[in-house]
Design a protein around this motif. Structure first.
Motif, PDB file in Angstrom:
ATOM      1  N   SER A 202       0.826  -1.210   0.000  1.00 49.78           N
ATOM      2  CA  SER A 202       0.000   0.000   0.000  1.00 49.78           C
ATOM      3  C   SER A 202       0.858   1.258   0.000  1.00 49.78           C
ATOM      4  O   SER A 202       0.491   2.270  -0.594  1.00 49.78           O
ATOM      5  CB  SER A 202      -0.926   0.008   1.220  1.00 49.78           C
ATOM      6  OG  SER A 202      -1.840  -1.064   1.158  1.00 49.78           O
ATOM      7  N   VAL A 203       1.999   1.195   0.661  1.00 50.18           N
ATOM      8  CA  VAL A 203       2.912   2.340   0.704  1.00 50.18           C
ATOM      9  C   VAL A 203       3.567   2.551  -0.661  1.00 50.18           C
ATOM     10  O   VAL A 203       3.649   3.672  -1.162  1.00 50.18           O
ATOM     11  CB  VAL A 203       3.994   2.147   1.798  1.00 50.18           C
ATOM     12  CG1 VAL A 203       5.091   3.198   1.682  1.00 50.18           C
ATOM     13  CG2 VAL A 203       3.363   2.168   3.182  1.00 50.18           C
TER      14      VAL A 203
ATOM     15  N   ASN B 133       2.724   1.002  -3.680  1.00 50.76           N
ATOM     16  CA  ASN B 133       1.864   0.844  -4.850  1.00 50.76           C
ATOM     17  C   ASN B 133       0.435   1.240  -4.471  1.00 50.76           C
ATOM     18  O   ASN B 133      -0.447   0.396  -4.432  1.00 50.76           O
ATOM     19  CB  ASN B 133       1.914  -0.592  -5.375  1.00 50.76           C
ATOM     20  CG  ASN B 133       1.165  -0.749  -6.677  1.00 50.76           C
ATOM     21  OD1 ASN B 133       1.107   0.171  -7.480  1.00 50.76           O
ATOM     22  ND2 ASN B 133       0.583  -1.911  -6.890  1.00 50.76           N
ATOM     23  N   PRO B 134       0.237   2.538  -4.179  1.00 48.16           N
ATOM     24  CA  PRO B 134      -1.104   2.984  -3.775  1.00 48.16           C
ATOM     25  C   PRO B 134      -2.115   2.693  -4.871  1.00 48.16           C
ATOM     26  O   PRO B 134      -1.744   2.664  -6.043  1.00 48.16           O
ATOM     27  CB  PRO B 134      -0.928   4.486  -3.572  1.00 48.16           C
ATOM     28  CG  PRO B 134       0.530   4.693  -3.416  1.00 48.16           C
ATOM     29  CD  PRO B 134       1.207   3.599  -4.179  1.00 48.16           C
ATOM     30  N   PRO B 135      -3.373   2.457  -4.578  1.00 44.35           N
ATOM     31  CA  PRO B 135      -3.979   2.614  -3.262  1.00 44.35           C
ATOM     32  C   PRO B 135      -3.789   1.416  -2.347  1.00 44.35           C
ATOM     33  O   PRO B 135      -4.015   1.509  -1.160  1.00 44.35           O
ATOM     34  CB  PRO B 135      -5.451   2.837  -3.579  1.00 44.35           C
ATOM     35  CG  PRO B 135      -5.684   2.050  -4.820  1.00 44.35           C
ATOM     36  CD  PRO B 135      -4.384   2.137  -5.600  1.00 44.35           C
ATOM     37  N   GLY B 136      -3.410   0.271  -2.852  1.00 48.06           N
ATOM     38  CA  GLY B 136      -3.128  -0.871  -1.985  1.00 48.06           C
ATOM     39  C   GLY B 136      -4.377  -1.469  -1.368  1.00 48.06           C
ATOM     40  O   GLY B 136      -5.398  -1.607  -2.021  1.00 48.06           O
TER      41      GLY B 136
ATOM     42  N   LYS C 141      -9.252   0.956   2.004  1.00 47.92           N
ATOM     43  CA  LYS C 141      -8.986   2.025   2.963  1.00 47.92           C
ATOM     44  C   LYS C 141      -9.374   1.647   4.385  1.00 47.92           C
ATOM     45  O   LYS C 141      -8.640   1.933   5.335  1.00 47.92           O
ATOM     46  CB  LYS C 141      -9.701   3.307   2.543  1.00 47.92           C
ATOM     47  CG  LYS C 141      -9.408   4.477   3.475  1.00 47.92           C
ATOM     48  CD  LYS C 141      -9.950   5.769   2.956  1.00 47.92           C
ATOM     49  CE  LYS C 141      -9.807   6.940   3.884  1.00 47.92           C
ATOM     50  NZ  LYS C 141      -8.955   6.855   5.021  1.00 47.92           N
TER      51      LYS C 141
END
Length: 140
Positions: A102-103, A105-108, A111
């Motif tokens: 997620s860090v 390769n956003p959005p991962g 939410k």
């Protein structure tokens, strides 16, 4: 039984012997995060695993004690896969990989899950593990 030969005594190498292919962790991810438990549900995943590879990975996961397989009470032709204690022990690793991805390769991760892991990682992991343990008990 398909035999996995370990390459060394290194714990990282040992782990990769079981989980280091392109698909195994994605199947485990689907079981942990998406509550998937059937062959058809795994096939429907975004990554589009081939049927022969899925069958091979599920068989290997079962043979080495990461998952159990049981006939569905609703439909005799459908098999249900559940994580064992050995598989459930991988939840923290899967969550850490999700956070890392997620860090970089956003959005991962979705939410809501990412927020839960950010505010209470240990509690979130415990909750996932407990849910999976409960499912395993119900399946037996």
């Amino acid at each position: 039984m398909k035999e996995i030969k370990t390459r060394s005594g290194c714990p990282v190498s040992y782990t990769l012997d079981f989980l280091g292919d392109k698909w195994t962790l994605l199947i485990l991810r689907d079981m942990v995060i998406s509550d998937k438990s059937t062959y058809g549900e795994f096939l429907a995943s975004e990554e589009k695993i081939a049927t022969n590879i899925l069958a091979d990975r599920l068989t290997t996961l079962e043979q080495y004690g990461f998952v159990t397989k049981k006939v569905s009470p609703d439909k005799k032709s459908k098999l249900l896969y559940n994580l064992t204690e050995k598989g459930i022990a991988l939840v923290p690793i899967i969550m850490e990989m999700g956070i890392w991805g997620s860090v970089f390769n956003p959005p991962g991760l979705n939410k809501q899950l990412l927020d839960q892991l950010t505010t209470d990682k240990d509690g979130t992991i415990r909750n996932f593990q407990q849910k999976l343990k409960d499912r395993l008990l119900q399946a037996s």
